[in-house]
Design a protein around this motif. Structure first.
Motif, short mmCIF file in Angstrom:
data_model
loop_
_atom_site.label_atom_id
_atom_site.label_comp_id
_atom_site.label_asym_id
_atom_site.label_seq_id
_atom_site.Cartn_x
_atom_site.Cartn_y
_atom_site.Cartn_z
N LYS A 75 0.82 -1.21 0.00
CA LYS A 75 0.00 0.00 0.00
C LYS A 75 0.85 1.26 0.00
N ASN A 76 2.18 1.07 0.06
CA ASN A 76 3.09 2.21 0.13
C ASN A 76 2.70 3.12 1.30
N ALA A 77 2.50 2.50 2.43
CA ALA A 77 2.00 3.21 3.60
C ALA A 77 2.87 2.95 4.82
N LEU A 78 2.86 3.92 5.71
CA LEU A 78 3.60 3.86 6.97
C LEU A 78 2.64 4.18 8.09
N TYR A 79 2.83 3.52 9.23
CA TYR A 79 1.92 3.70 10.34
C TYR A 79 2.70 3.94 11.63
N LEU A 80 2.03 4.58 12.57
CA LEU A 80 2.61 4.75 13.90
C LEU A 80 1.51 4.57 14.92
N GLN A 81 1.62 3.55 15.72
CA GLN A 81 0.68 3.32 16.80
C GLN A 81 1.30 3.84 18.08
N MET A 82 0.59 4.72 18.75
CA MET A 82 1.12 5.36 19.95
C MET A 82 0.25 5.00 21.15
N LEU A 83 0.88 4.43 22.16
CA LEU A 83 0.18 4.03 23.38
C LEU A 83 0.69 4.85 24.56
N SER A 84 -0.10 4.83 25.62
CA SER A 84 0.30 5.50 26.87
C SER A 84 0.82 6.91 26.59
N LEU A 85 0.06 7.65 25.86
CA LEU A 85 0.49 8.98 25.46
C LEU A 85 0.61 9.92 26.65
N LYS A 86 1.58 10.81 26.53
CA LYS A 86 1.87 11.79 27.58
C LYS A 86 1.70 13.19 27.01
N PRO A 87 1.46 14.16 27.87
CA PRO A 87 1.34 15.54 27.36
C PRO A 87 2.57 15.98 26.55
#
Length: 126
Positions: A75-87
Motif C-alpha cells: 500500500k506504500n503506507a507507513l503507520y505509527l501506533q502510539m500508546l500511553s500517550l503523555k502531554p
C-alpha cells in the motif's frame, strides 16, 4: 517526487492511544526509507522512528516501548501506533521518506529524508 499524506491525528487524554497513517503516492522507489518525526511548539523537529524497506526498524529512546512503527509496502503506507500517550507527546507529527543510497548491488538508508508530509497535530491533555 513522492507525495506523503498523514492522517489519524487528534486529541486524546494522557494515557490514551492514537494511530497515525501515512500514504505515499508516486514512485515506490522514493519510499525505500521511511520515518516519523515530530515537532513540538517552540522546539526543533525530532525523529521518532524509522522503518526501511529492508525491514530495519529503529526507535528513539523516547518512543521505545510506547510507539510501534509499521509499514505496508503493497500500500506504500507507513503507520505509527502510539500508546500511553503523555502531554509531552503533543506535537505535529510528520511522515518522511527518501530513496536511500545505492552502492553496487546494495541499498541502504542514511535517513536524509527528502520527501515530507504536511504534518498532523497530536494533542495529549493531562
Amino acid at each position: 517526487q513522492v507525495k506523503l499524506v498523514e492522517s489519524g491525528g487528534g486529541s486524546v487524554q494522557a494515557g490514551g492511544s492514537l494511530g497515525l497513517s501515512c500514504v505515499a503516492s508516486g514512485s515506490t522507489y522514493g519510499t525505500y526509507c521511511m520515518g516519523w518525526f515530530r515537532q513540538a511548539q517552540g522546539q526543533e523537529r525530532e525523529r521518532v522512528a524509522s522503518f526501511d524497506r529492508d525491514g530495519t526498524v529503529d526507535y528513539t529512546d523516547r518512543a521505545k516501548g510506547r510507539f510501534t512503527i509499521s509499514r505496508d509496502n503493497a500500500k506504500n503506507a507507513l503507520y505509527l501506533q502510539m500508546l500511553s500517550l503523555k502531554p509531552e507527546d503533543t506535537a505535529v507529527y510528520y511522515c518522511a521518506a527518501d530513496p536511500g543510497m545505492v552502492a553496487g548491488s546494495n541499498r541502504f538508508c542514511l535517513h536524509n529524508f527528502t520527501s515530507w508530509g504536511q504534518g498532523i497535530l497530536v494533542t495529549v491533555s493531562s
